[in-house]
Scaffold this active site. Structure first.
Site, PDB file in Angstrom:
ATOM      1  N   ASP A   1       0.831  -1.208   0.000  1.00  0.00           N
ATOM      2  CA  ASP A   1       0.000   0.000   0.000  1.00  0.00           C
ATOM      3  C   ASP A   1       0.865   1.257   0.000  1.00  0.00           C
ATOM      4  O   ASP A   1       1.376   1.675   1.035  1.00  0.00           O
ATOM      5  CB  ASP A   1      -0.910  -0.001   1.236  1.00  0.00           C
ATOM      6  CG  ASP A   1      -2.120  -0.906   1.056  1.00  0.00           C
ATOM      7  OD1 ASP A   1      -2.789  -0.802   0.001  1.00  0.00           O
ATOM      8  OD2 ASP A   1      -2.397  -1.716   1.955  1.00  0.00           O
TER       9      ASP A   1
ATOM     10  N   ASP B   1     -10.605  -4.626  -1.548  1.00  0.00           N
ATOM     11  CA  ASP B   1      -9.619  -4.169  -0.567  1.00  0.00           C
ATOM     12  C   ASP B   1     -10.278  -3.280   0.475  1.00  0.00           C
ATOM     13  O   ASP B   1     -10.832  -2.233   0.149  1.00  0.00           O
ATOM     14  CB  ASP B   1      -8.530  -3.384  -1.327  1.00  0.00           C
ATOM     15  CG  ASP B   1      -7.398  -2.912  -0.437  1.00  0.00           C
ATOM     16  OD1 ASP B   1      -7.355  -3.294   0.747  1.00  0.00           O
ATOM     17  OD2 ASP B   1      -6.541  -2.156  -0.953  1.00  0.00           O
TER      18      ASP B   1
HETATM   19  C1  DX5 Z   1      -6.525   0.926   2.606  1.00  0.00           C
HETATM   20  C2  DX5 Z   1      -5.552  -0.054   2.024  1.00  0.00           C
HETATM   21  C3  DX5 Z   1      -5.863  -1.474   2.359  1.00  0.00           C
HETATM   22  C4  DX5 Z   1      -5.882  -1.779   3.811  1.00  0.00           C
HETATM   23  C5  DX5 Z   1      -6.466  -3.121   4.083  1.00  0.00           C
HETATM   24  O1  DX5 Z   1      -6.252   2.190   2.119  1.00  0.00           O
HETATM   25  O2  DX5 Z   1      -5.553   0.047   0.625  1.00  0.00           O
HETATM   26  O3  DX5 Z   1      -5.024  -2.353   1.637  1.00  0.00           O
HETATM   27  O4  DX5 Z   1      -4.636  -1.695   4.408  1.00  0.00           O
HETATM   28  O5  DX5 Z   1      -6.481  -3.299   5.453  1.00  0.00           O
HETATM   29  P1  DX5 Z   1      -7.681  -4.004   6.197  1.00  0.00           P
HETATM   30  O6  DX5 Z   1      -7.736  -5.387   5.710  1.00  0.00           O
HETATM   31  O7  DX5 Z   1      -7.274  -3.885   7.603  1.00  0.00           O
HETATM   32  O8  DX5 Z   1      -8.938  -3.225   5.901  1.00  0.00           O
HETATM   33 ZN    ZN Z   2      -4.612  -1.538  -0.624  1.00  0.00          ZN
END
Ligand code: DX5
Ligand code: ZN
Length: 219
Positions: free
Chosen positions: A34, A179
């Site tokens: 990310d 996501d």
């Molecule tokens: C949010 C990110 C995600 C996030 C997912 O901006 O793109 O990839 O880290 O994390 P969880 O699974 O905790 O929602």
């Molecule tokens: Zn992400």
């Protein structure tokens, strides 16, 4: 087939190598990187993601799935191709015109990476239909991009469903990735709606056994 991409965003500081090694042995299908620039979203993870991804490249053969949450997509593509990711996904909302979207697609392709295009929760999925024949994956954000550990937005199920119907009707062969807020409760719902790559961060990183949760998410 459903695959799991583990987001390394919420790894605890100081536990990076231990966690990455654990995920590697638990056979996550991808590492989800990310990348945030402090402009497209508040947080800035640019340098830490470059560092962690370079470490993954050294110790692992598991493919990396780069999610660019940045304003300057071009610059980020140039910086992150160095970690040889399998796929680079950029946000439709980062581009000022349709021409720019096509330019980013071409730039990723020139670097021999697969191409993903992503939409934020408030963007209508129809807006990106015209680009689907040129990409390998569409990433439907199921939370506002910016941080891990948020609650899944249930309205996004309809969006995933609509996209799945559209690609099937038009015989477009792409992956649908989701996501944000994916866990054992939301995973069956997104899979039913048509998603085949599930990104999960906190659900995996907070689990006692990475292998068990990854397998359960895929089931
Ligand atoms: C949010 C990110 C995600 C996030 C997912 O901006 O793109 O990839 O880290 O994390 P969880 O699974 O905790 O929602
Ligand atoms: Zn992400």
């Amino acid at each position: 087939m459903v695959e799991v991409s583990t987001s390394i965003l919420s790894i605890k500081e100081g536990e990076e190598s231990k966690t990455i090694l654990g995920l590697e042995t638990s056979k996550t299908d991808y590492f989800h990187i990310d990348v945030m620039d402090g402009k497209f979203v508040k947080k800035d993870t640019y340098e830490s993601m470059l560092q962690n991804a370079s470490y993954i490249k050294r110790i692992s053969n598991i493919p990396m799935d780069v999610h660019l949450m940045v304003e300057d997509v071009k610059e980020a593509i140039d910086d992150f191709v160095s970690i040889e990711p399998n796929i680079i996904t950029f946000h439709y909302e980062s581009c000022k015109s349709k021409n720019e979207v096509m330019e980013m697609i071409d730039r990723i392709k020139e670097n021999n990476c697969k191409i993903g295009i992503s939409v934020k929760p408030n963007t209508n999925i129809e807006e990106i239909y015209e680009f689907l024949p040129y990409v390998h994956m569409c990433l439907v954000m199921t939370v506002e991009p910016g941080k891990g550990g948020q609650t899944f937005i249930t309205d996004m199920l309809e969006k995933i469903n609509k996209l799945k119907q559209y690609i099937d009707e038009n015989q477009i062969d792409i992956d649908i990735e989701v996501d944000g807020g994916i866990n054992l409760v939301t995973a069956p719902k997104v899979k039913k709606a048509g998603a085949n790559i599930l990104v999960a961060g906190t659900a995996i990183l907070n689990a006692v056994d990475y292998k068990i949760i990854i397998d359960e998410l895929k089931e």
